[in-house]
Design a protein around this motif. Structure first.
Motif, PDB file in Angstrom:
ATOM      1  N   LEU A 155       0.830  -1.209   0.000  1.00 57.48           N
ATOM      2  CA  LEU A 155       0.000   0.000   0.000  1.00 57.48           C
ATOM      3  C   LEU A 155       0.861   1.254   0.000  1.00 57.48           C
ATOM      4  CD1 LEU A 155      -2.714  -1.122   2.597  1.00 57.48           C
ATOM      5  CD2 LEU A 155      -3.036  -0.851   0.133  1.00 57.48           C
ATOM      6  N   VAL A 156       1.941   1.228   0.773  1.00 57.37           N
ATOM      7  CA  VAL A 156       2.845   2.382   0.815  1.00 57.37           C
ATOM      8  C   VAL A 156       3.475   2.604  -0.547  1.00 57.37           C
ATOM      9  CG1 VAL A 156       5.011   3.246   1.784  1.00 57.37           C
ATOM     10  CG2 VAL A 156       3.291   2.220   3.298  1.00 57.37           C
ATOM     11  N   GLU A 157       3.951   1.525  -1.166  1.00 64.11           N
ATOM     12  CA  GLU A 157       4.597   1.640  -2.478  1.00 64.11           C
ATOM     13  C   GLU A 157       3.614   2.164  -3.533  1.00 64.11           C
ATOM     14  OE1 GLU A 157       7.883  -0.989  -4.524  1.00 64.11           O
ATOM     15  OE2 GLU A 157       5.926  -1.940  -4.786  1.00 64.11           O
ATOM     16  N   ALA A 158       2.342   1.783  -3.408  1.00 65.14           N
ATOM     17  CA  ALA A 158       1.323   2.222  -4.365  1.00 65.14           C
ATOM     18  C   ALA A 158       0.842   3.646  -4.098  1.00 65.14           C
ATOM     19  CB  ALA A 158       0.141   1.253  -4.341  1.00 65.14           C
ATOM     20  N   GLY A 159       1.259   4.235  -2.970  1.00 65.32           N
ATOM     21  CA  GLY A 159       0.817   5.577  -2.618  1.00 65.32           C
ATOM     22  C   GLY A 159      -0.541   5.622  -1.954  1.00 65.32           C
ATOM     23  N   ASP A 160      -1.040   4.458  -1.525  1.00 67.03           N
ATOM     24  CA  ASP A 160      -2.367   4.396  -0.896  1.00 67.03           C
ATOM     25  C   ASP A 160      -2.300   4.566   0.617  1.00 67.03           C
ATOM     26  OD1 ASP A 160      -3.717   3.943  -3.300  1.00 67.03           O
ATOM     27  OD2 ASP A 160      -3.354   1.786  -3.204  1.00 67.03           O
ATOM     28  N   MET A 161      -1.110   4.484   1.198  1.00 68.45           N
ATOM     29  CA  MET A 161      -0.977   4.586   2.654  1.00 68.45           C
ATOM     30  C   MET A 161       0.358   5.225   2.997  1.00 68.45           C
ATOM     31  SD  MET A 161      -1.022   1.513   5.555  1.00 68.45           S
ATOM     32  CE  MET A 161      -2.820   1.445   5.706  1.00 68.45           C
ATOM     33  N   THR A 162       0.355   6.048   4.036  1.00 70.41           N
ATOM     34  CA  THR A 162       1.596   6.509   4.650  1.00 70.41           C
ATOM     35  C   THR A 162       1.546   6.145   6.127  1.00 70.41           C
ATOM     36  OG1 THR A 162       0.684   8.699   5.158  1.00 70.41           O
ATOM     37  CG2 THR A 162       1.862   8.459   3.059  1.00 70.41           C
ATOM     38  N   LEU A 163       2.715   5.891   6.696  1.00 68.03           N
ATOM     39  CA  LEU A 163       2.830   5.567   8.115  1.00 68.03           C
ATOM     40  C   LEU A 163       3.797   6.546   8.755  1.00 68.03           C
ATOM     41  CD1 LEU A 163       3.210   1.683   7.794  1.00 68.03           C
ATOM     42  CD2 LEU A 163       1.145   2.917   8.511  1.00 68.03           C
ATOM     43  N   ASP A 193       4.130  -8.050  -3.040  1.00 62.72           N
ATOM     44  CA  ASP A 193       4.121  -8.276  -4.488  1.00 62.72           C
ATOM     45  C   ASP A 193       5.552  -8.446  -5.016  1.00 62.72           C
ATOM     46  OD1 ASP A 193       1.408  -8.187  -4.666  1.00 62.72           O
ATOM     47  OD2 ASP A 193       1.278  -6.154  -5.465  1.00 62.72           O
ATOM     48  N   HIS A 194       6.482  -7.650  -4.486  1.00 62.32           N
ATOM     49  CA  HIS A 194       7.883  -7.753  -4.915  1.00 62.32           C
ATOM     50  C   HIS A 194       8.501  -9.055  -4.419  1.00 62.32           C
ATOM     51  CE1 HIS A 194      11.773  -6.448  -6.279  1.00 62.32           C
ATOM     52  NE2 HIS A 194      12.279  -6.415  -5.057  1.00 62.32           N
ATOM     53  N   VAL A 195       8.180  -9.442  -3.192  1.00 59.02           N
ATOM     54  CA  VAL A 195       8.668 -10.712  -2.654  1.00 59.02           C
ATOM     55  C   VAL A 195       8.215 -11.864  -3.544  1.00 59.02           C
ATOM     56  CG1 VAL A 195       8.469 -12.331  -0.719  1.00 59.02           C
ATOM     57  CG2 VAL A 195       8.804  -9.891  -0.273  1.00 59.02           C
ATOM     58  N   ARG A 196       6.943 -11.876  -3.893  1.00 62.30           N
ATOM     59  CA  ARG A 196       6.377 -12.979  -4.677  1.00 62.30           C
ATOM     60  C   ARG A 196       6.966 -13.029  -6.083  1.00 62.30           C
ATOM     61  NH1 ARG A 196       1.664 -12.603  -6.123  1.00 62.30           N
ATOM     62  NH2 ARG A 196       1.109 -14.807  -6.136  1.00 62.30           N
ATOM     63  N   SER A 197       7.040 -11.861  -6.722  1.00 67.27           N
ATOM     64  CA  SER A 197       7.517 -11.849  -8.111  1.00 67.27           C
ATOM     65  C   SER A 197       8.992 -12.239  -8.206  1.00 67.27           C
ATOM     66  CB  SER A 197       7.287 -10.476  -8.742  1.00 67.27           C
ATOM     67  OG  SER A 197       8.043  -9.469  -8.092  1.00 67.27           O
ATOM     68  N   GLY A 216      11.890 -19.936  -8.429  1.00 67.74           N
ATOM     69  CA  GLY A 216      11.003 -20.819  -9.190  1.00 67.74           C
ATOM     70  C   GLY A 216       9.549 -20.581  -8.866  1.00 67.74           C
ATOM     71  N   GLU A 217       8.690 -20.794  -9.854  1.00 65.91           N
ATOM     72  CA  GLU A 217       7.259 -20.569  -9.660  1.00 65.91           C
ATOM     73  C   GLU A 217       6.648 -21.561  -8.684  1.00 65.91           C
ATOM     74  OE1 GLU A 217       5.344 -20.475 -13.437  1.00 65.91           O
ATOM     75  OE2 GLU A 217       6.327 -18.613 -14.077  1.00 65.91           O
ATOM     76  N   ASP A 218       7.158 -22.800  -8.652  1.00 63.49           N
ATOM     77  CA  ASP A 218       6.652 -23.785  -7.688  1.00 63.49           C
ATOM     78  C   ASP A 218       6.943 -23.348  -6.257  1.00 63.49           C
ATOM     79  OD1 ASP A 218       5.740 -25.330  -9.758  1.00 63.49           O
ATOM     80  OD2 ASP A 218       7.408 -26.758  -9.687  1.00 63.49           O
ATOM     81  N   VAL A 219       8.119 -22.775  -6.057  1.00 69.30           N
ATOM     82  CA  VAL A 219       8.483 -22.293  -4.721  1.00 69.30           C
ATOM     83  C   VAL A 219       7.587 -21.119  -4.328  1.00 69.30           C
ATOM     84  CG1 VAL A 219      10.364 -21.364  -3.309  1.00 69.30           C
ATOM     85  CG2 VAL A 219      10.858 -23.040  -5.091  1.00 69.30           C
ATOM     86  N   GLN A 220       7.345 -20.222  -5.278  1.00 71.02           N
ATOM     87  CA  GLN A 220       6.462 -19.080  -4.992  1.00 71.02           C
ATOM     88  C   GLN A 220       5.048 -19.549  -4.663  1.00 71.02           C
ATOM     89  OE1 GLN A 220       4.650 -16.817  -8.162  1.00 71.02           O
ATOM     90  NE2 GLN A 220       3.203 -16.726  -6.471  1.00 71.02           N
ATOM     91  N   ALA A 221       4.550 -20.549  -5.382  1.00 70.80           N
ATOM     92  CA  ALA A 221       3.213 -21.074  -5.115  1.00 70.80           C
ATOM     93  C   ALA A 221       3.140 -21.684  -3.714  1.00 70.80           C
ATOM     94  CB  ALA A 221       2.836 -22.115  -6.170  1.00 70.80           C
ATOM     95  N   ASP A 222       4.188 -22.408  -3.318  1.00 71.06           N
ATOM     96  CA  ASP A 222       4.216 -22.980  -1.969  1.00 71.06           C
ATOM     97  C   ASP A 222       4.307 -21.887  -0.909  1.00 71.06           C
ATOM     98  OD1 ASP A 222       4.019 -25.538  -2.941  1.00 71.06           O
ATOM     99  OD2 ASP A 222       6.157 -25.995  -2.774  1.00 71.06           O
ATOM    100  N   PHE A 223       5.104 -20.858  -1.178  1.00 74.12           N
ATOM    101  CA  PHE A 223       5.228 -19.720  -0.266  1.00 74.12           C
ATOM    102  C   PHE A 223       3.856 -19.066  -0.058  1.00 74.12           C
ATOM    103  CE2 PHE A 223       6.104 -15.230   0.657  1.00 74.12           C
ATOM    104  CZ  PHE A 223       7.097 -15.307   1.609  1.00 74.12           C
TER     105      PHE A 223
END
Length: 272
Positions: A77-85, A149-153, A160-167
């Motif tokens: 949310l912060v990266e998208a500009g939708d939230m500040t903390l 989103d950055h962690v997943r991508s 690997g995509e299989d590892v991301q799916a398990d994560f």
């Protein structure tokens, strides 16, 4: 004038306020529950989300953001500009939700949560100016967790995509990811998922350091702890130059027989 709101839970009351708000919403002195609910609602909000300008106690923010699930979603949310903390110097008497033409004070009574609305336009305008200025002058909160989103991508691309799916499956099975006895932390989750897929320790720890989850040293220490407790095994993989690298494997039959959705539950029971 906006009417008072009464709902059964914090999520419901905040969703109602968001739906009534145009422009930005200054959130003053929220509780941990309110911060968590705002992050969850913001992540799944269907429609145009008001900009959420959160100013909260720094120690409370640190505690809430110790949960990787909440912190990584907040970072999105912060990266998208939708939230500040930002860090609050002096607390308010109640959690306040302040828009340009609306002001609510959150009050919990028994099993219900109310948002009590102010009814004086000039007071609302003054309050917005006051608290928006307070937010603008506050020091930004240092949110060190990378966006989910950055962690997943990067996990899919680098490991690997299989590892991301398990994560993803492991995270979805958890209510919290703190590693304080209530759940597994993000380093432990990464190592278990890597072990499930026979990934090299070097590869997962390099990815984790590059993406900002933790240092290679933290991954190594956590691997040693999990290995000592029988959750992870390693096997040496020779390389052309230098010391052999370690391939991670699940170390217990119960873990090897678990799918990704139940992996965290099995691991948590073994750790406790």
């Amino acid at each position: 004038m906006d009417s008072n709101l009464l709902e059964d839970g914090t999520d419901d009351i905040l969703r109602a306020v968001l739906e009534r708000t145009d422009g930005d919403l200054v959130v003053v002195d929220p509780s941990a529950e309110v911060i968590t609910s705002l992050v969850e609602l913001g992540s799944e909000y269907d429609g145009e989300l008001p900009a959420l300008d959160v100013v909260a106690d720094e120690r409370l923010l640190k505690d809430v953001m110790d949960d990787f699930i909440v912190a990584s979603a907040a970072a999105d949310l912060v990266e998208a500009g939708d939230m500040t903390l930002r860090n609050l110097e002096d607390g308010a008497d109640n959690t306040l939700l302040v828009g340009e033409d609306s002001l609510y004070a959150l009050v919990r009574a028994g099993e219900h949560v109310a948002a009590l609305s102010a009814d004086d336009d000039s007071f609302i305008a003054d309050a917005y100016e006051t608290f928006h200025d307070q937010w603008a002058e506050a020091e930004p909160f240092n949110l060190r967790t990378p966006p989910l989103d950055h962690v997943r991508s990067t996990l899919a691309e680098d490991i690997g995509e299989d590892v991301q799916a398990d994560f993803d499956a492991v995270l979805s099975s958890l209510e919290t990811a703190r590693g304080d006895g209530d759940g597994l932390d993000e380093v432990t989750i990464s190592l278990l998922v890597a072990a499930k897929n026979d990934v090299l320790l070097y590869d997962i720890s390099k990815w984790g350091e590059d993406v900002g989850i933790a240092s290679k040293a933290t991954f190594s220490r956590t691997k040693t702890r999990l290995e000592d407790m029988g959750l992870i095994d390693t096997e040496k993989v020779p390389i052309d130059v230098g010391r052999p690298r370690l391939r991670l494997k699940l170390g217990d039959e119960k873990l090897r027989g678990a799918d990704a959705a139940s992996l965290a539950g099995v691991a948590h029971s073994m750790l406790n």
